[in-house]
Design a protein around this motif. Structure first.
Motif, PDB file in Angstrom:
ATOM      1  N   PRO A   1       0.811  -1.223   0.000  1.00  0.00           N
ATOM      2  CA  PRO A   1       0.000   0.000   0.000  1.00  0.00           C
ATOM      3  C   PRO A   1       0.847   1.276   0.000  1.00  0.00           C
ATOM      4  O   PRO A   1       0.532   2.230  -0.718  1.00  0.00           O
ATOM      5  CB  PRO A   1      -0.828  -0.119   1.277  1.00  0.00           C
ATOM      6  N   ASP A   2       1.928   1.308   0.758  1.00  0.00           N
ATOM      7  CA  ASP A   2       2.791   2.493   0.777  1.00  0.00           C
ATOM      8  C   ASP A   2       3.474   2.711  -0.568  1.00  0.00           C
ATOM      9  O   ASP A   2       3.580   3.848  -1.038  1.00  0.00           O
ATOM     10  CB  ASP A   2       3.854   2.374   1.875  1.00  0.00           C
ATOM     11  N   GLU A   3       3.921   1.640  -1.198  1.00  0.00           N
ATOM     12  CA  GLU A   3       4.546   1.765  -2.518  1.00  0.00           C
ATOM     13  C   GLU A   3       3.536   2.231  -3.557  1.00  0.00           C
ATOM     14  O   GLU A   3       3.866   3.043  -4.429  1.00  0.00           O
ATOM     15  CB  GLU A   3       5.158   0.425  -2.946  1.00  0.00           C
ATOM     16  N   ALA A   4       2.312   1.726  -3.450  1.00  0.00           N
ATOM     17  CA  ALA A   4       1.270   2.132  -4.389  1.00  0.00           C
ATOM     18  C   ALA A   4       0.967   3.619  -4.237  1.00  0.00           C
ATOM     19  O   ALA A   4       0.796   4.332  -5.235  1.00  0.00           O
ATOM     20  CB  ALA A   4       0.009   1.308  -4.166  1.00  0.00           C
ATOM     21  N   LEU A   5       0.923   4.093  -3.005  1.00  0.00           N
ATOM     22  CA  LEU A   5       0.689   5.518  -2.765  1.00  0.00           C
ATOM     23  C   LEU A   5       1.825   6.354  -3.352  1.00  0.00           C
ATOM     24  O   LEU A   5       1.585   7.369  -4.011  1.00  0.00           O
ATOM     25  CB  LEU A   5       0.539   5.789  -1.274  1.00  0.00           C
ATOM     26  N   GLU A   6       3.052   5.920  -3.137  1.00  0.00           N
ATOM     27  CA  GLU A   6       4.202   6.635  -3.704  1.00  0.00           C
ATOM     28  C   GLU A   6       4.124   6.674  -5.228  1.00  0.00           C
ATOM     29  O   GLU A   6       4.411   7.708  -5.842  1.00  0.00           O
ATOM     30  CB  GLU A   6       5.511   5.968  -3.267  1.00  0.00           C
ATOM     31  N   GLU A   7       3.736   5.573  -5.835  1.00  0.00           N
ATOM     32  CA  GLU A   7       3.612   5.516  -7.296  1.00  0.00           C
ATOM     33  C   GLU A   7       2.496   6.446  -7.772  1.00  0.00           C
ATOM     34  O   GLU A   7       2.635   7.149  -8.781  1.00  0.00           O
ATOM     35  CB  GLU A   7       3.350   4.080  -7.759  1.00  0.00           C
TER      36      GLU A   7
ATOM     37  N   VAL B   1       1.404   9.175  -6.281  1.00  0.00           N
ATOM     38  CA  VAL B   1       1.875  10.548  -6.128  1.00  0.00           C
ATOM     39  C   VAL B   1       2.868  10.886  -7.239  1.00  0.00           C
ATOM     40  O   VAL B   1       2.818  11.980  -7.828  1.00  0.00           O
ATOM     41  CB  VAL B   1       2.498  10.766  -4.733  1.00  0.00           C
ATOM     42  N   ARG B   2       3.761   9.956  -7.560  1.00  0.00           N
ATOM     43  CA  ARG B   2       4.726  10.182  -8.633  1.00  0.00           C
ATOM     44  C   ARG B   2       4.006  10.454  -9.948  1.00  0.00           C
ATOM     45  O   ARG B   2       4.344  11.384 -10.686  1.00  0.00           O
ATOM     46  CB  ARG B   2       5.646   8.963  -8.783  1.00  0.00           C
ATOM     47  N   ARG B   3       2.965   9.665 -10.224  1.00  0.00           N
ATOM     48  CA  ARG B   3       2.221   9.856 -11.471  1.00  0.00           C
ATOM     49  C   ARG B   3       1.453  11.175 -11.475  1.00  0.00           C
ATOM     50  O   ARG B   3       1.365  11.845 -12.495  1.00  0.00           O
ATOM     51  CB  ARG B   3       1.273   8.687 -11.709  1.00  0.00           C
ATOM     52  N   TYR B   4       0.881  11.539 -10.335  1.00  0.00           N
ATOM     53  CA  TYR B   4       0.183  12.830 -10.259  1.00  0.00           C
ATOM     54  C   TYR B   4       1.153  13.983 -10.530  1.00  0.00           C
ATOM     55  O   TYR B   4       0.802  14.955 -11.181  1.00  0.00           O
ATOM     56  CB  TYR B   4      -0.467  13.033  -8.893  1.00  0.00           C
TER      57      TYR B   4
ATOM     58  N   MET C   1       1.637  14.811 -14.110  1.00  0.00           N
ATOM     59  CA  MET C   1       0.488  15.355 -14.834  1.00  0.00           C
ATOM     60  C   MET C   1       0.520  16.875 -14.829  1.00  0.00           C
ATOM     61  O   MET C   1       1.106  17.499 -13.959  1.00  0.00           O
ATOM     62  CB  MET C   1      -0.816  14.906 -14.163  1.00  0.00           C
ATOM     63  N   THR C   2      -0.165  17.431 -15.808  1.00  0.00           N
ATOM     64  CA  THR C   2      -0.342  18.876 -15.820  1.00  0.00           C
ATOM     65  C   THR C   2      -1.407  19.249 -14.796  1.00  0.00           C
ATOM     66  O   THR C   2      -2.173  18.395 -14.316  1.00  0.00           O
ATOM     67  CB  THR C   2      -0.809  19.359 -17.208  1.00  0.00           C
ATOM     68  N   GLY C   3      -1.485  20.523 -14.481  1.00  0.00           N
ATOM     69  CA  GLY C   3      -2.528  20.997 -13.573  1.00  0.00           C
ATOM     70  C   GLY C   3      -3.916  20.708 -14.117  1.00  0.00           C
ATOM     71  O   GLY C   3      -4.827  20.355 -13.369  1.00  0.00           O
ATOM     72  N   GLU C   4      -4.069  20.849 -15.429  1.00  0.00           N
ATOM     73  CA  GLU C   4      -5.363  20.569 -16.056  1.00  0.00           C
ATOM     74  C   GLU C   4      -5.757  19.107 -15.890  1.00  0.00           C
ATOM     75  O   GLU C   4      -6.924  18.797 -15.637  1.00  0.00           O
ATOM     76  CB  GLU C   4      -5.330  20.929 -17.536  1.00  0.00           C
ATOM     77  N   GLN C   5      -4.790  18.204 -16.045  1.00  0.00           N
ATOM     78  CA  GLN C   5      -5.085  16.777 -15.885  1.00  0.00           C
ATOM     79  C   GLN C   5      -5.498  16.464 -14.450  1.00  0.00           C
ATOM     80  O   GLN C   5      -6.446  15.708 -14.223  1.00  0.00           O
ATOM     81  CB  GLN C   5      -3.874  15.943 -16.276  1.00  0.00           C
ATOM     82  N   ARG C   6      -4.797  17.054 -13.495  1.00  0.00           N
ATOM     83  CA  ARG C   6      -5.148  16.815 -12.085  1.00  0.00           C
ATOM     84  C   ARG C   6      -6.519  17.410 -11.763  1.00  0.00           C
ATOM     85  O   ARG C   6      -7.308  16.810 -11.030  1.00  0.00           O
ATOM     86  CB  ARG C   6      -4.074  17.372 -11.163  1.00  0.00           C
ATOM     87  N   LEU C   7      -6.803  18.584 -12.323  1.00  0.00           N
ATOM     88  CA  LEU C   7      -8.107  19.202 -12.099  1.00  0.00           C
ATOM     89  C   LEU C   7      -9.217  18.332 -12.678  1.00  0.00           C
ATOM     90  O   LEU C   7     -10.269  18.154 -12.053  1.00  0.00           O
ATOM     91  CB  LEU C   7      -8.144  20.596 -12.720  1.00  0.00           C
TER      92      LEU C   7
END
Length: 71
Positions: free
Chosen positions: A8-14, A16-19, A22-28
């Motif tokens: 679970p911790d590794e998945a969260l890190e991954e 966050v890395r992927r976020y 992303m551009t701000g538009e993609q995150r929005l």
């Protein structure tokens, strides 16, 4: 990287890395889609609680719940 074997911790890190990639538009867009999903789930719960509610009443209940959540 095998995503199925992550802790679970590794998945969260991954995630966050992927976020961060992303551009701000993609995150929005993700945030807006999540908001709409939450509203859809709340509408289903309202319909379950008030089976005879009209679509307008469901939306009124939803807006009230959203207002209460802000307080």
């Amino acid at each position: 990287m095998d995503l199925l074997t992550l802790t679970p911790d590794e998945a969260l890190e991954e995630q966050v890395r992927r976020y961060r990639q992303m551009t701000g538009e993609q995150r929005l867009l993700i945030a807006l889609r999540l908001h709409e999903l939450c509203c859809d789930i709340a509408r289903d719960a309202i319909r379950h609680q008030f089976p005879g509610a009209t679509p307008e009443e469901v939306e009124r209940h939803l807006r009230r719940r959203l207002e209460l959540a802000r307080s």
